[in-house]
Each structure stands twice: as C-alpha cells, then as structure tokens.
Scaffold this motif. Structure first.
Motif, mmCIF file in Angstrom:
data_model
loop_
_atom_site.group_PDB
_atom_site.id
_atom_site.type_symbol
_atom_site.label_atom_id
_atom_site.label_comp_id
_atom_site.label_asym_id
_atom_site.label_seq_id
_atom_site.Cartn_x
_atom_site.Cartn_y
_atom_site.Cartn_z
ATOM 1 N N ASP A 180 -3.157 8.986 -10.575
ATOM 2 C CA ASP A 180 -4.264 8.787 -9.232
ATOM 3 C C ASP A 180 -4.088 7.579 -8.488
ATOM 4 O O ASP A 180 -4.269 7.481 -7.242
ATOM 5 N N VAL A 181 -3.692 6.530 -9.238
ATOM 6 C CA VAL A 181 -3.550 5.193 -8.493
ATOM 7 C C VAL A 181 -2.178 4.551 -9.197
ATOM 8 O O VAL A 181 -1.776 4.941 -10.283
ATOM 9 N N ALA A 182 -1.800 3.399 -8.280
ATOM 10 C CA ALA A 182 -0.751 2.604 -8.920
ATOM 11 C C ALA A 182 -1.122 1.225 -8.328
ATOM 12 O O ALA A 182 -1.647 1.141 -7.206
ATOM 13 N N ASN A 183 -0.317 0.192 -9.354
ATOM 14 C CA ASN A 183 -0.544 -1.166 -8.673
ATOM 15 C C ASN A 183 0.549 -1.497 -7.883
ATOM 16 O O ASN A 183 1.427 -0.844 -7.617
ATOM 17 N N ALA A 184 0.138 -2.990 -7.418
ATOM 18 C CA ALA A 184 1.332 -3.446 -6.672
ATOM 19 C C ALA A 184 2.547 -3.771 -7.154
ATOM 20 O O ALA A 184 3.132 -4.944 -6.619
ATOM 21 N N SER A 185 2.877 -3.432 -8.326
ATOM 22 C CA SER A 185 4.088 -3.830 -9.097
ATOM 23 C C SER A 185 3.943 -4.562 -9.902
ATOM 24 O O SER A 185 2.802 -5.431 -9.847
ATOM 25 N N LEU A 186 4.728 -4.855 -11.167
ATOM 26 C CA LEU A 186 4.743 -5.746 -12.195
ATOM 27 C C LEU A 186 6.361 -6.406 -12.161
ATOM 28 O O LEU A 186 7.059 -5.953 -11.466
ATOM 29 N N TYR A 187 6.239 -7.177 -13.062
ATOM 30 C CA TYR A 187 7.732 -8.004 -13.286
ATOM 31 C C TYR A 187 8.732 -6.940 -13.589
ATOM 32 O O TYR A 187 9.935 -6.874 -13.007
ATOM 33 N N PHE A 216 0.812 -1.198 0.028
ATOM 34 C CA PHE A 216 0.122 -0.283 -0.187
ATOM 35 C C PHE A 216 0.910 1.221 -0.108
ATOM 36 O O PHE A 216 0.626 2.145 -0.720
ATOM 37 N N GLU A 217 1.829 1.292 0.809
ATOM 38 C CA GLU A 217 2.574 2.433 0.871
ATOM 39 C C GLU A 217 3.614 2.577 -0.364
ATOM 40 O O GLU A 217 3.757 3.656 -0.937
ATOM 41 N N PHE A 218 4.112 1.387 -1.023
ATOM 42 C CA PHE A 218 4.725 1.365 -2.349
ATOM 43 C C PHE A 218 3.780 2.154 -3.479
ATOM 44 O O PHE A 218 4.175 2.921 -4.134
ATOM 45 N N GLN A 219 2.585 1.529 -3.626
ATOM 46 C CA GLN A 219 1.566 2.136 -4.362
ATOM 47 C C GLN A 219 1.591 3.768 -4.124
ATOM 48 O O GLN A 219 1.682 4.495 -5.249
ATOM 49 N N THR A 220 1.486 4.185 -3.230
ATOM 50 C CA THR A 220 1.302 5.664 -2.683
ATOM 51 C C THR A 220 2.469 6.311 -3.174
ATOM 52 O O THR A 220 2.493 7.380 -3.927
ATOM 53 N N GLN A 221 3.704 5.844 -3.113
ATOM 54 C CA GLN A 221 5.028 6.466 -3.443
ATOM 55 C C GLN A 221 5.219 6.211 -4.864
ATOM 56 O O GLN A 221 5.377 7.472 -5.551
ATOM 57 N N VAL A 222 4.524 5.385 -5.770
ATOM 58 C CA VAL A 222 4.798 5.262 -7.104
ATOM 59 C C VAL A 222 3.677 6.445 -7.449
ATOM 60 O O VAL A 222 3.899 7.031 -8.605
ATOM 61 N N ALA A 223 2.485 6.343 -7.262
ATOM 62 C CA ALA A 223 1.441 7.284 -7.746
ATOM 63 C C ALA A 223 2.005 8.916 -7.446
ATOM 64 O O ALA A 223 1.536 9.693 -8.563
ATOM 65 N N ARG A 224 2.486 9.130 -6.496
ATOM 66 C CA ARG A 224 3.311 10.454 -6.375
ATOM 67 C C ARG A 224 4.186 10.734 -7.087
ATOM 68 O O ARG A 224 4.599 11.817 -7.549
ATOM 69 N N LEU A 225 5.188 9.713 -7.381
ATOM 70 C CA LEU A 225 6.162 10.000 -8.181
ATOM 71 C C LEU A 225 5.938 10.214 -9.629
ATOM 72 O O LEU A 225 6.144 11.063 -10.520
ATOM 73 N N SER A 278 -5.340 -9.554 -17.404
ATOM 74 C CA SER A 278 -3.757 -9.931 -17.514
ATOM 75 C C SER A 278 -3.399 -11.217 -17.086
ATOM 76 O O SER A 278 -4.137 -11.663 -16.235
ATOM 77 N N ASN A 279 -2.573 -11.927 -17.561
ATOM 78 C CA ASN A 279 -1.989 -13.268 -17.000
ATOM 79 C C ASN A 279 -0.655 -12.816 -16.081
ATOM 80 O O ASN A 279 0.094 -13.842 -15.798
ATOM 81 N N ILE A 280 -0.494 -11.668 -15.819
ATOM 82 C CA ILE A 280 0.607 -11.290 -14.961
ATOM 83 C C ILE A 280 0.503 -12.130 -13.760
ATOM 84 O O ILE A 280 -0.794 -11.849 -12.881
ATOM 85 N N CYS A 281 0.909 -13.056 -13.018
ATOM 86 C CA CYS A 281 0.538 -13.813 -11.929
ATOM 87 C C CYS A 281 1.208 -13.274 -10.618
ATOM 88 O O CYS A 281 0.655 -14.054 -9.681
ATOM 89 N N THR A 282 2.103 -12.600 -10.561
ATOM 90 C CA THR A 282 2.404 -12.110 -9.252
ATOM 91 C C THR A 282 3.094 -10.522 -9.154
ATOM 92 O O THR A 282 3.288 -10.303 -10.348
ATOM 93 N N ASN A 283 3.438 -10.186 -8.241
ATOM 94 C CA ASN A 283 4.172 -8.805 -8.309
ATOM 95 C C ASN A 283 5.631 -9.063 -7.957
ATOM 96 O O ASN A 283 5.895 -10.140 -7.301
ATOM 97 N N PRO A 296 -3.785 -4.035 -14.532
ATOM 98 C CA PRO A 296 -3.498 -5.277 -14.512
ATOM 99 C C PRO A 296 -2.697 -5.543 -13.176
ATOM 100 O O PRO A 296 -2.346 -4.554 -12.441
ATOM 101 N N GLY A 297 -2.748 -6.677 -12.678
ATOM 102 C CA GLY A 297 -2.279 -6.998 -11.516
ATOM 103 C C GLY A 297 -3.206 -7.155 -10.439
ATOM 104 O O GLY A 297 -4.164 -7.219 -10.446
ATOM 105 N N ARG A 298 -2.243 -6.330 -9.237
ATOM 106 C CA ARG A 298 -3.110 -6.188 -7.975
ATOM 107 C C ARG A 298 -3.109 -4.836 -7.552
ATOM 108 O O ARG A 298 -2.375 -3.976 -7.543
ATOM 109 N N LEU A 299 -4.088 -4.530 -6.627
ATOM 110 C CA LEU A 299 -4.176 -3.112 -5.893
ATOM 111 C C LEU A 299 -4.456 -3.453 -4.382
ATOM 112 O O LEU A 299 -5.488 -4.258 -3.997
#
Length: 452
Positions: free
Chosen positions: A128-135, A115-124, A327-332, A293-296
């Motif tokens: 408005d939003v960012a997901n919990a990362s991709l590959y 959650f904190e990672f998403q907040t940092q990415v969205a601000r950077l 997406s078929n992205i299966c993990t972060n 794609p991915g997770r939030l």
C-alpha cells in the motif's frame, strides 16, 4: 595547516562522560580482524595530490572490473545495463548537490522525486505504501524486524535459511542491542527451499517470519503459504527482495500476502560500485504506516489550490522526540533513489518485464551449458536469474582460479558460509541481460579447464 579542533583534555572529558577509558574502546564491537593495527601498507603518509592520483590509479589497475570480463557474480549485487541518461540526470546540479530537506517544502523537486519513487516501489512490491528509501537492503531488513516487534509486541523472528548471510549478520548485530531472538540456520544445497520447516517453527511468540524471494540460492519460496501460516499465529511475513528485476516476472510479494516487503534497489539505476552506496527499499500495508522507519513524502495542495509535495511523516529522532522515534536511520539514499526512479521511468512496466525475461533466458542458457561439464550439477529446479551449482572441489579456490584467467565466475558459498563444510562445493551463478553468448562459452570452457 591540519584542522584539529579537539585537545587531549577535550577528548578525556568526553570519554569520562560516556564511561570509556580510551578511544579504542569505542571500537570494541568491530572485529579485531577488521581493525587496522598500523597504516595501510603502500600508501605514503604525505604526497602531492598528483602523486596520490597516480598511485591510486596504479592500485585500481589491479582490479578486474565487471565490464572487463565475463561476469557471473550475484548474491545480492547484480550487473544490469544502466542507460547513460540516468547518470546524465543525476549529475544535474539541482539533484547532485541536494541534501535531506530539513525545510522540506522549499525542496519541491526533491520531494516530488521521492514521492514518485515511493509510488514505483509500492507498485513493484505490491504494498500500500513505501518510504523514501533507506541505506541498503540489509539495514532495511533489520528495520522490518524491529518494526514487526513493535507491532506484535513480540520479540522472536523466524529467519528462513534462504536469507542472505550478510542480511542475517546485520540483523544479529542489531539484535544484540534490542534483545530480539533470531531463529536462524544455514541453507542446504537442495532443489527447493524448505518452506515446511519455516512454517513449523512459527509459534505464539513469533513476531515475524523473514523470507528472501528469490532466496540466496536463487530458489523461489511459496510466500502465500508462509504468509497464511504466519498470520494465523498473529505474526507478520517480511519478504526480502535482493534482485528487484525479478519482480518483472514473479508475482509481487504484497499480492502473495507479505505484510512488509524490503529489499535492495541496486539492480535498477545503481551501478555495482565495488559495494556501494546502495539503496534500501521498504514497503508495507497501510495500517502499519505510522510504524514505518525513515520518511514518507506526500502530495497536497497549497493555499492557491496548486499541487505540491510535503514531508508527510518523519519517524526518526532528528524530527521527533527520541523516545517516540521508530528508527535512528538518519537519512535516505536520495541520489540512489533518484537513479532508481529515473531508470524505472525509462523502463516502464513493459521494459522491466523485457529486462527480466532477458535475464532469465541468459540464466537458463548458462545453467544448461554448465550442467554439461563433468562434475558440475545445477541444484535449482526453479529460479529467476541466479542458481546454485555443486563442484567437485572447494568453490573458493575455483573462483580464484577463474579470476586468474580473467573470468568472474560466481560467488562461492564457502565465502558466505565459511563454517559450513557442506556448502564448500557450492557456487552461486548469476546472469543478466548483459551476459552474452561469448561470456557463457568462455565461462564454461574456463571452468572445465580449472576442474580438469
């Protein structure tokens, strides 16, 4: 004893079901040059663990590592200083052993970090939003193109010539299976990116425009103008950031009108690591949230009113019906995301800005010194910490000659674009806060010797 769970009959039965004549047919999409015809030379078939360790140590001694020589490589992977506390934290047992939370509410620590990672990415990114990362950045770029196609119901992506060649190839590989049309071209060694050509290519069938910021040659495109032109035609602007430290100085893509912002997070908290694992960053406008794609991960309160974290949105096929998956992205890349978040927390906004200013200053010093060498010309007018130069010889050989002299002197454009003769004399040079005065002088004097 070796563990061989499948018999020949089992394999034959599975191949028959999927319609393949042999296991080799499953690798048909892998280029022949990348497939091994026989075991790797120099590696014994059987050896003790100690013998293997010694053998691998001897092989690794042939590598010229980033910290052992003047280092000016970039092109999507950058050497920045990572505080020792980052490595200390990610090696804590509760982080290092944690996997994707399939029972997410149990893993409150993991969810809070994401959650904190998403907040940092969205601000950077200014989204408005960012997901919990991709590959990594390249797969994140493709996911954005696929997302734009779903949103606009169109299937033509205009890809700026300044997008990294590896990102383009990743998109081409995936587009073969989706039918998306990719309009691409190679960059030209000129001072400014051709934003007008990108804008002119946009039409009523365009789903998105993909622009790297800064681009593969280190130039800085006018995102605001491209965003306005794209949105006027009903298309989305996808901004790709391969060097997130640049956003410590440059305006965020979201604030300039980008609809989706993706990138590579390796520069912050994640070492070069000979090419991976890396970290895909992905942000967008809130109205596109359900197509991400991915997770939030989200914040909520429990039955007792205490703050807690939940897996708010999971759009991958392991969580929802396959036909509804985005997406078929299966993990972060959870551990890399944690490293990113720890490093970003240690830096803060002011620290990121100082890091960016130091990198830019070192790049300017490097460019000024190299431009004094006969036959070397700096192309860029504007850049952050990476720029392109032209050399009087094929840059691929120059890079090899520099490495023989213990200098890692940039990435040749001929390596990225082997079939574009006009780029063969181009060299990408990157500098960061890790670059020293001695590094710059050694690089310059060695380059002058090689070119003489």
């Amino acid at each position: 004893m070796r563990y061989l769970p499948l018999t020949d009959a089992d394999r034959d039965a599975m191949l028959a079901v999927i319609g393949a004549g042999s296991v080799d047919e499953l690798f048909a999409d892998v280029p022949a040059a990348a497939r091994l015809a026989e075991p790797i030379a120099g590696l014994p078939n059987h050896a003790s663990e100690m013998a293997v360790e010694r053998h691998m140590a001897r092989l690794s001694a042939d590598n010229l590592t980033a910290g052992a020589a003047p280092f000016f490589l970039g092109a999507g992977a950058y050497r920045h200083h990572i505080p020792a506390s980052v490595d200390h934290m990610i090696q804590r047992g509760e982080f290092l052993t944690a996997y994707t939370p399939y029972q997410p509410e149990i893993a409150q620590g993991t969810l809070q970090v994401l959650f904190e990672f998403q907040t940092q990415v969205a601000r950077l990114f200014g989204t408005d939003v960012a997901n919990a990362s991709l590959y990594d950045g390249s797969t994140a770029c493709w996911e954005a193109i696929a997302m734009a196609a779903r949103i606009t119901k169109r299937n033509k992506a205009i890809i700026s010539s300044g997008l990294h060649a590896h990102y383009v190839e990743t998109a081409r590989t995936m587009a073969k299976f989706t039918g998306d049309e990719l309009v691409t071209s190679a960059p030209e060694l000129v001072a400014e990116p051709d934003d007008a050509a990108v804008i002119a290519a946009i039409d009523g069938g365009t789903s998105c425009v993909v622009v790297q910021y800064p681009d593969v040659l280190g130039r800085i495109p006018d995102l605001a103008a491209i965003a306005q032109a794209a949105q006027a035609k009903g298309a989305l602007l996808i901004a790709v950031v391969t060097e997130p430290v640049a956003l410590g100085l440059l305006e965020s893509p979201g604030s300039l009108g980008a609809d989706i912002v993706v990138g590579e997070g390796q520069s912050i908290g994640v070492g070069l690591q000979f090419g991976g694992p890396y970290l895909g960053l992905f942000g967008c406008r809130e109205k596109f949230l359900r197509q991400i794609p991915g997770r939030l991960c989200g914040e909520t309160v429990d039955a007792d009113g205490k703050r807690g974290f939940v897996l708010t949105l999971s759009t991958r096929e392991q969580h929802i019906r396959r036909e509804k998956a985005t997406s078929n992205i299966c993990t972060n890349s959870g551990l890399c995301a944690l490293a990113f978040s720890i490093h970003m927390t240690l830096l803060g906004g002011e620290g990121l800005s100082k890091m960016a200013k130091a990198s830019h200053m070192r790049a300017r010093q490097t460019a000024e010194r190299l431009s004094a060498i006969p036959g070397v010309a700096v192309i860029n007018r504007h850049y952050f910490n990476e720029f392109a130069v032209t050399l009087p010889h094929d840059a691929r050989q120059v890079v090899r000659d520099l490495a023989d002299r213990q200098v890692l002197g940039g990435v040749s454009l001929g390596r990225l674009y082997p079939h574009v003769d006009a780029l063969s004399g181009g060299l990408l040079v990157a500098a960061t806060e890790c670059t020293t005065d001695e590094d710059i002088e050694t690089f310059a004097t060695t380059l002058a010797e090689v070119l003489a």
